[in-house]
Write a protein that holds these residues in place. Structure first.
Motif, PDB file in Angstrom:
ATOM      1  N   SER A   1      48.430  62.512  27.988  1.00  0.00           N
ATOM      2  CA  SER A   1      49.645  63.074  28.597  1.00  0.00           C
ATOM      3  C   SER A   1      49.973  64.429  27.977  1.00  0.00           C
ATOM      4  O   SER A   1      50.386  65.362  28.673  1.00  0.00           O
ATOM      5  N   HIS A   2      49.779  64.533  26.679  1.00  0.00           N
ATOM      6  CA  HIS A   2      50.036  65.804  25.996  1.00  0.00           C
ATOM      7  C   HIS A   2      49.060  66.877  26.490  1.00  0.00           C
ATOM      8  O   HIS A   2      49.471  68.008  26.794  1.00  0.00           O
TER       9      HIS A   2
ATOM     10  N   ALA B   1      46.717  57.157  25.940  1.00  0.00           N
ATOM     11  CA  ALA B   1      47.605  57.581  27.026  1.00  0.00           C
ATOM     12  C   ALA B   1      48.552  58.680  26.557  1.00  0.00           C
ATOM     13  O   ALA B   1      48.785  59.667  27.266  1.00  0.00           O
ATOM     14  N   ARG B   2      49.070  58.537  25.333  1.00  0.00           N
ATOM     15  CA  ARG B   2      49.980  59.551  24.787  1.00  0.00           C
ATOM     16  C   ARG B   2      49.265  60.890  24.615  1.00  0.00           C
ATOM     17  O   ARG B   2      49.769  61.940  25.023  1.00  0.00           O
TER      18      ARG B   2
ATOM     19  N   GLU C   1      47.527  66.896  29.332  1.00  0.00           N
ATOM     20  CA  GLU C   1      47.892  67.180  30.722  1.00  0.00           C
ATOM     21  C   GLU C   1      49.062  68.152  30.790  1.00  0.00           C
ATOM     22  O   GLU C   1      49.050  69.103  31.581  1.00  0.00           O
ATOM     23  N   ARG C   2      50.087  67.944  29.965  1.00  0.00           N
ATOM     24  CA  ARG C   2      51.232  68.872  29.939  1.00  0.00           C
ATOM     25  C   ARG C   2      50.768  70.282  29.587  1.00  0.00           C
ATOM     26  O   ARG C   2      51.195  71.257  30.210  1.00  0.00           O
TER      27      ARG C   2
ATOM     28  N   CYS D   1      50.101  69.182  39.724  1.00  0.00           N
ATOM     29  CA  CYS D   1      50.654  68.951  38.397  1.00  0.00           C
ATOM     30  C   CYS D   1      51.975  68.206  38.513  1.00  0.00           C
ATOM     31  O   CYS D   1      53.048  68.803  38.470  1.00  0.00           O
TER      32      CYS D   1
ATOM     33  N   LEU E   1      53.659  65.518  36.458  1.00  0.00           N
ATOM     34  CA  LEU E   1      53.579  64.789  35.193  1.00  0.00           C
ATOM     35  C   LEU E   1      54.289  63.459  35.309  1.00  0.00           C
ATOM     36  O   LEU E   1      55.355  63.357  35.918  1.00  0.00           O
ATOM     37  N   THR E   2      53.682  62.457  34.693  1.00  0.00           N
ATOM     38  CA  THR E   2      54.314  61.131  34.692  1.00  0.00           C
ATOM     39  C   THR E   2      54.741  60.754  33.314  1.00  0.00           C
ATOM     40  O   THR E   2      54.325  61.274  32.341  1.00  0.00           O
TER      41      THR E   2
END
Length: 188
Positions: A166-167, A162-163, A169-170, A185, A187-188
């Motif tokens: 997320s990176h 997940a971490r 995705e950013r 976009c 971000l969560t």
């Protein structure tokens, strides 16, 4: 670490995430085609996203939903009645795609459209009372999808995945924002 291109071949040395070009395929998985050897992580993400969507599609088909419609419904369940134009912006999809989704959801009795009382030119879209049962079914489907997707991973590996995602995705949202295509976009 020297990152200059090899003067003989013109190729850059492998990066820290690059597997060797001659790495064997994993058990049960096809080797990456030669055309993607310079982007093995992107190729893996593409394959996983495709398989995730196929699996989600199978689960959603049992609910008479098409992939993506559950996100539209989730937005309506969370926010209540919204203008169709706001809904399009919030889900980051092409207006014609959202219109088609809404038509199908309306025919199935999950959403209704009505005129916005504050602006007769605009229409409001909202989830119907009968769609509340669908909310629980969609949650169950996503729980199954999560379970299937993460089978064999322990809690620590799930947190790390997940971490890392997320990176990524950013990074991609930043890239999309720079190209003026930041729709979706959030971000969560």
């Amino acid at each position: 670490m020297d990152t200059a291109a090899d003067p003989r071949t013109g190729q850059s040395p492998p990066g820290p995430c690059d597997p060797p070009h001659n790495a064997p395929a994993e058990q049960g998985c096809a080797a990456a085609p030669g055309s993607v050897l310079d982007g093995p992580i992107s190729h893996a993400i593409s394959r996983v996203a495709r398989l995730h969507r196929i699996t989600a599609g199978k689960l959603l088909r049992d609910l008479d939903l098409y992939p993506g419609q559950e996100f539209l419904m989730a937005h309506l369940w969370d926010s209540g009645a919204v203008r169709q134009s706001e809904l399009i912006k919030s889900v980051g999809l092409d207006p014609s795609t959202v219109t088609k989704m809404l038509q199908r959801l309306e025919q199935a009795g999950h959403v209704r459209r009505r005129q916005d009382p504050s602006d007769r030119r605009a229409s409001l879209v909202e989830a119907t009372e009968s769609s509340c049962a669908l909310l629980h079914q969609v949650r169950d489907a996503w729980t199954q999808l999560e379970r299937r997707s993460l089978a064999g991973l322990d809690e620590e590996e799930c947190a790390e995945l997940a971490r890392l995602l997320s990176h990524v995705e950013r990074n991609l949202c930043t890239e999309a924002s720079g190209a003026g295509e930041a729709g979706g976009c959030t971000l969560t």
